[in-house]
Design a protein around this motif. Structure first.
Motif, PDB file in Angstrom:
ATOM      1  N   GLU A  90      59.119  27.895 131.577  1.00 17.56           N
ATOM      2  CA  GLU A  90      60.342  28.262 132.277  1.00 17.56           C
ATOM      3  C   GLU A  90      60.750  29.663 131.832  1.00 17.56           C
ATOM      4  O   GLU A  90      60.761  29.960 130.635  1.00 17.56           O
ATOM      5  CB  GLU A  90      61.435  27.244 131.925  1.00 17.56           C
ATOM      6  N   VAL A  91      61.065  30.551 132.795  1.00 16.25           N
ATOM      7  CA  VAL A  91      61.397  31.932 132.444  1.00 16.25           C
ATOM      8  C   VAL A  91      62.652  32.391 133.186  1.00 16.25           C
ATOM      9  O   VAL A  91      62.992  31.869 134.249  1.00 16.25           O
ATOM     10  CB  VAL A  91      60.235  32.912 132.767  1.00 16.25           C
ATOM     11  N   SER A  92      63.315  33.382 132.601  1.00 17.61           N
ATOM     12  CA  SER A  92      64.471  34.026 133.220  1.00 17.61           C
ATOM     13  C   SER A  92      64.355  35.524 132.981  1.00 17.61           C
ATOM     14  O   SER A  92      64.075  35.956 131.858  1.00 17.61           O
ATOM     15  CB  SER A  92      65.768  33.487 132.610  1.00 17.61           C
ATOM     16  N   ARG A  93      64.556  36.321 134.051  1.00 19.57           N
ATOM     17  CA  ARG A  93      64.378  37.768 133.952  1.00 19.57           C
ATOM     18  C   ARG A  93      65.520  38.494 134.650  1.00 19.57           C
ATOM     19  O   ARG A  93      66.203  37.944 135.523  1.00 19.57           O
ATOM     20  CB  ARG A  93      63.031  38.191 134.560  1.00 19.57           C
ATOM     21  N   SER A  94      65.712  39.769 134.280  1.00 21.88           N
ATOM     22  CA  SER A  94      66.782  40.581 134.850  1.00 21.88           C
ATOM     23  C   SER A  94      66.326  41.223 136.156  1.00 21.88           C
ATOM     24  O   SER A  94      65.150  41.192 136.512  1.00 21.88           O
ATOM     25  CB  SER A  94      67.200  41.671 133.864  1.00 21.88           C
ATOM     26  N   GLU A  95      67.270  41.830 136.852  1.00 24.36           N
ATOM     27  CA  GLU A  95      66.974  42.434 138.151  1.00 24.36           C
ATOM     28  C   GLU A  95      66.058  43.646 138.031  1.00 24.36           C
ATOM     29  O   GLU A  95      65.412  44.036 138.997  1.00 24.36           O
ATOM     30  CB  GLU A  95      68.284  42.819 138.858  1.00 24.36           C
ATOM     31  N   ASP A  96      65.995  44.262 136.837  1.00 22.78           N
ATOM     32  CA  ASP A  96      65.068  45.373 136.631  1.00 22.78           C
ATOM     33  C   ASP A  96      63.810  44.902 135.889  1.00 22.78           C
ATOM     34  O   ASP A  96      63.120  45.685 135.234  1.00 22.78           O
ATOM     35  CB  ASP A  96      65.737  46.540 135.895  1.00 22.78           C
ATOM     36  N   ASN A  97      63.523  43.594 136.003  1.00 18.42           N
ATOM     37  CA  ASN A  97      62.274  42.987 135.535  1.00 18.42           C
ATOM     38  C   ASN A  97      62.127  42.998 134.019  1.00 18.42           C
ATOM     39  O   ASN A  97      61.021  43.121 133.502  1.00 18.42           O
ATOM     40  CB  ASN A  97      61.045  43.660 136.181  1.00 18.42           C
ATOM     41  N   LYS A  98      63.221  42.829 133.313  1.00 14.81           N
ATOM     42  CA  LYS A  98      63.146  42.677 131.863  1.00 14.81           C
ATOM     43  C   LYS A  98      63.334  41.204 131.508  1.00 14.81           C
ATOM     44  O   LYS A  98      64.165  40.523 132.114  1.00 14.81           O
ATOM     45  CB  LYS A  98      64.212  43.530 131.161  1.00 14.81           C
ATOM     46  N   PRO A  99      62.573  40.702 130.540  1.00 13.86           N
ATOM     47  CA  PRO A  99      62.724  39.294 130.180  1.00 13.86           C
ATOM     48  C   PRO A  99      64.058  39.023 129.507  1.00 13.86           C
ATOM     49  O   PRO A  99      64.536  39.833 128.715  1.00 13.86           O
ATOM     50  CB  PRO A  99      61.552  39.062 129.212  1.00 13.86           C
ATOM     51  N   LEU A 100      64.661  37.891 129.813  1.00 16.49           N
ATOM     52  CA  LEU A 100      65.914  37.472 129.192  1.00 16.49           C
ATOM     53  C   LEU A 100      65.647  36.331 128.207  1.00 16.49           C
ATOM     54  O   LEU A 100      66.073  36.385 127.068  1.00 16.49           O
ATOM     55  CB  LEU A 100      66.921  37.030 130.257  1.00 16.49           C
ATOM     56  N   TRP A 101      64.923  35.303 128.671  1.00 16.24           N
ATOM     57  CA  TRP A 101      64.517  34.208 127.793  1.00 16.24           C
ATOM     58  C   TRP A 101      63.375  33.437 128.443  1.00 16.24           C
ATOM     59  O   TRP A 101      63.138  33.540 129.652  1.00 16.24           O
ATOM     60  CB  TRP A 101      65.682  33.268 127.470  1.00 16.24           C
ATOM     61  N   SER A 102      62.672  32.686 127.632  1.00 19.12           N
ATOM     62  CA  SER A 102      61.609  31.825 128.136  1.00 19.12           C
ATOM     63  C   SER A 102      61.542  30.570 127.282  1.00 19.12           C
ATOM     64  O   SER A 102      61.885  30.594 126.100  1.00 19.12           O
ATOM     65  CB  SER A 102      60.254  32.547 128.133  1.00 19.12           C
ATOM     66  N   LYS A 103      61.090  29.465 127.895  1.00 23.56           N
ATOM     67  CA  LYS A 103      60.972  28.190 127.203  1.00 23.56           C
ATOM     68  C   LYS A 103      59.658  27.531 127.593  1.00 23.56           C
ATOM     69  O   LYS A 103      59.227  27.616 128.751  1.00 23.56           O
ATOM     70  CB  LYS A 103      62.151  27.267 127.553  1.00 23.56           C
ATOM     71  N   TYR A 104      59.044  26.862 126.638  1.00 25.51           N
ATOM     72  CA  TYR A 104      57.772  26.177 126.875  1.00 25.51           C
ATOM     73  C   TYR A 104      57.884  24.738 126.375  1.00 25.51           C
ATOM     74  O   TYR A 104      58.570  24.465 125.385  1.00 25.51           O
ATOM     75  CB  TYR A 104      56.634  26.896 126.153  1.00 25.51           C
ATOM     76  N   TYR A 105      57.160  23.831 127.066  1.00 20.94           N
ATOM     77  CA  TYR A 105      57.277  22.411 126.767  1.00 20.94           C
ATOM     78  C   TYR A 105      55.905  21.759 126.589  1.00 20.94           C
ATOM     79  O   TYR A 105      54.905  22.195 127.170  1.00 20.94           O
ATOM     80  CB  TYR A 105      58.014  21.695 127.908  1.00 20.94           C
ATOM     81  N   HIS A 106      55.877  20.676 125.811  1.00 16.16           N
ATOM     82  CA  HIS A 106      54.674  19.863 125.656  1.00 16.16           C
ATOM     83  C   HIS A 106      54.528  18.944 126.872  1.00 16.16           C
ATOM     84  O   HIS A 106      55.519  18.683 127.579  1.00 16.16           O
ATOM     85  CB  HIS A 106      54.760  19.016 124.380  1.00 16.16           C
ATOM     86  N   PRO A 107      53.331  18.415 127.098  1.00 13.42           N
ATOM     87  CA  PRO A 107      53.128  17.503 128.225  1.00 13.42           C
ATOM     88  C   PRO A 107      54.045  16.277 128.215  1.00 13.42           C
ATOM     89  O   PRO A 107      54.367  15.746 129.274  1.00 13.42           O
ATOM     90  CB  PRO A 107      51.660  17.087 128.092  1.00 13.42           C
ATOM     91  N   ASP A 108      54.478  15.856 127.032  1.00 16.25           N
ATOM     92  CA  ASP A 108      55.365  14.685 126.972  1.00 16.25           C
ATOM     93  C   ASP A 108      56.825  15.038 127.216  1.00 16.25           C
ATOM     94  O   ASP A 108      57.710  14.181 127.132  1.00 16.25           O
ATOM     95  CB  ASP A 108      55.215  13.956 125.631  1.00 16.25           C
ATOM     96  N   GLY A 109      57.085  16.327 127.514  1.00 16.04           N
ATOM     97  CA  GLY A 109      58.442  16.758 127.832  1.00 16.04           C
ATOM     98  C   GLY A 109      59.229  17.307 126.664  1.00 16.04           C
ATOM     99  O   GLY A 109      60.339  17.827 126.848  1.00 16.04           O
ATOM    100  N   THR A 110      58.684  17.208 125.456  1.00 16.02           N
ATOM    101  CA  THR A 110      59.405  17.719 124.285  1.00 16.02           C
ATOM    102  C   THR A 110      59.349  19.250 124.244  1.00 16.02           C
ATOM    103  O   THR A 110      58.404  19.868 124.734  1.00 16.02           O
ATOM    104  CB  THR A 110      58.833  17.141 122.985  1.00 16.02           C
ATOM    105  N   PHE A 111      60.358  19.820 123.625  1.00 19.93           N
ATOM    106  CA  PHE A 111      60.483  21.272 123.495  1.00 19.93           C
ATOM    107  C   PHE A 111      59.398  21.798 122.552  1.00 19.93           C
ATOM    108  O   PHE A 111      59.151  21.226 121.495  1.00 19.93           O
ATOM    109  CB  PHE A 111      61.866  21.577 122.936  1.00 19.93           C
TER     110      PHE A 111
END
Length: 428
Positions: A90-111
């Motif tokens: 999961e990612v979130s970026r600004s209007e000028d294409n700069k990263p704001l934050w990102s999140k990654y998960y395991h197949p079982d849904g855990t962070f």
């Protein structure tokens, strides 16, 4: 004799009307975007481009995303079906294409891990595992501190990086007692250990081992070709390659995003692709450092390990660096967004995009004005990436001169560490 002076005019008018009628009957290119069985257009911008969309397979989402009006990614959720259907990125970026934050998960849904960015540069990266939590802290985008706290709170590892002093300090505690406090070279060298499950760099049990340099002096290049995903792993090395079987599955190799910042940068800019992207580039392997452990050293370390495996792993990790690879890597990515639903029109634009990218990277003839008008109907961008810090987030290529300048910086740059290859302490 009566002459019909109007007949030629009538024939001309008939021919003119007939030609107009034929032109009107010729179907005009349809640049509109609509839903299909595999894609759902949820919302569009005023200019007809996608605002929100969703790709799906057999009813399950594969990608959910939102674009800014200028075509850049605003947010995205990416799913995989192996080993079961799950959200993994999961990612979130600004209007000028700069990263704001990102999140990654395991197949079982855990962070698994998350990254917070400041001014487009990584600020904090947190990695969660059964063993504990690891927090990477960055200063102006450079790693400055790695702090690990065990899940039971009984042990910790803190590595502080001092680039100016060209050293790193490793402190290990257990049950409130400091069991190790050592300084090492800033750049991890052969023999340096790591906790591979939590990506925590620790001490070097081999001391000042003398490595041998094995020269390779080999290069590889690839002209831009269409790929389904913007996954550059075929053109680059994972920075940390652990001693385990790797199978990429049907999605991004997110395990490499933890420590390979260039890889993380790319997949977070292109989490969603529309009918593929153009990828090309090259890599040069100068050589690698390795060392052959003397039997006396191996035997003595094996005995230390056998006496207290948990303490040994806490101080020196469960894997250590077997090889350090050096070289250079660069690649270019040409991405299209907001492609029309019409397959014929989309394929025509893809053909034009390939010609345009060839002109930007190889001094070939540029596309025509008519072709440029078609390309302007969609979002198209070419970016240059490399192992140089200034290229980590990519440089937009608008001309061959831009490409040439970026490539010259790579050629003139120093040979860099491109991979740390590990082996298990079980091999001692």
């Amino acid at each position: 004799m009566f002459k019909n002076h109007f007949l030629p005019l009538l024939l001309s008018a008939t021919v003119f009307l007939s030609s107009c009628e034929k032109e009107e009957n010729v179907p005009q290119p349809d640049y509109s975007i609509g839903s299909t069985p595999g894609f759902e257009l949820l919302e569009e911008h005023g200019n007809g481009w996608i605002k929100q969309g969703r790709y799906q397979l057999s009813g399950d989402p594969t990608e959910e995303f939102e674009y800014y009006e200028n075509g850049y990614i605003k947010s995205a959720k990416v799913y995989a079906s192996y080993p079961q259907q799950h959200l993994y990125m999961e990612v979130s970026r600004s209007e000028d294409n700069k990263p704001l934050w990102s999140k990654y998960y395991h197949p079982d849904g855990t962070f698994w891990f998350e990254t917070e960015y400041k001014n487009g540069l990584p600020a904090v990266k947190k990695i969660y595992s059964e063993a504990g939590t690891t927090i990477h802290t960055y200063t102006d985008g450079e790693l400055s501190l790695v702090a690990f706290t065990a899940a039971d709170g009984n042990s910790s590892v803190t590595t502080t990086y001092n680039k100016t002093g060209e050293n790193r300090n490793v402190i290990v505690t257990r049950n409130g007692e400091t069991v190790l406090d050592e300084n090492y070279a800033y750049q991890e060298q052969v023999g340096a250990g790591i906790h591979s499950g939590s990506h925590v760099p620790v001490a070097n049990p081999f001391g000042a081992a003398e490595p041998s340099y094995f020269s390779l002096n080999q290069s590889f290049s690839q002209s831009p070709s269409w790929e389904n995903d913007a996954d550059p792993i075929g053109l680059m090395f994972p920075y940390r390659l652990f001693d385990e079987f790797y199978h990429p599955g049907n999605y991004f190799a997110t395990r490499f995003a933890v420590s390979t910042e260039l890889y993380q940068s790319v997949i977070e800019q292109y989490p969603v692709t529309e009918r593929g992207v153009l990828i090309g580039g090259g890599k040069y392997e100068d050589g690698y450092e390795a060392f052959s452990n003397q039997w006396e050293v191996r035997d003595s370390l094996a005995k230390v390990y056998e006496e207290d495996p948990e303490l040994y792993k806490l101080k020196y990790g469960n894997e250590y660096i077997e090889k350090v690879g050096y070289g250079k890597i660069f690649f270019v990515i040409g991405a299209l967004r907001n492609l029309p639903t019409s397959s014929d029109v989309a394929e025509d634009i893809k053909t034009i995009a390939r010609k345009k990218m060839a002109a930007l990277t190889n001094v070939s003839t540029d596309i025509t004005q008519e072709e440029q008008k078609k390309l302007d109907k969609v979002w198209f961008e070419v970016k240059f990436f490399s192992t140089l810090k200034e290229h980590r987030d990519g440089v937009v290529i608008n001309s061959f001169e831009d490409y040439e300048n970026a490539l010259e910086k790579v050629i003139a740059g120093e040979i860099a560490v491109i991979q740390l290859k590990y082996t298990s302490v079980e091999n001692l």
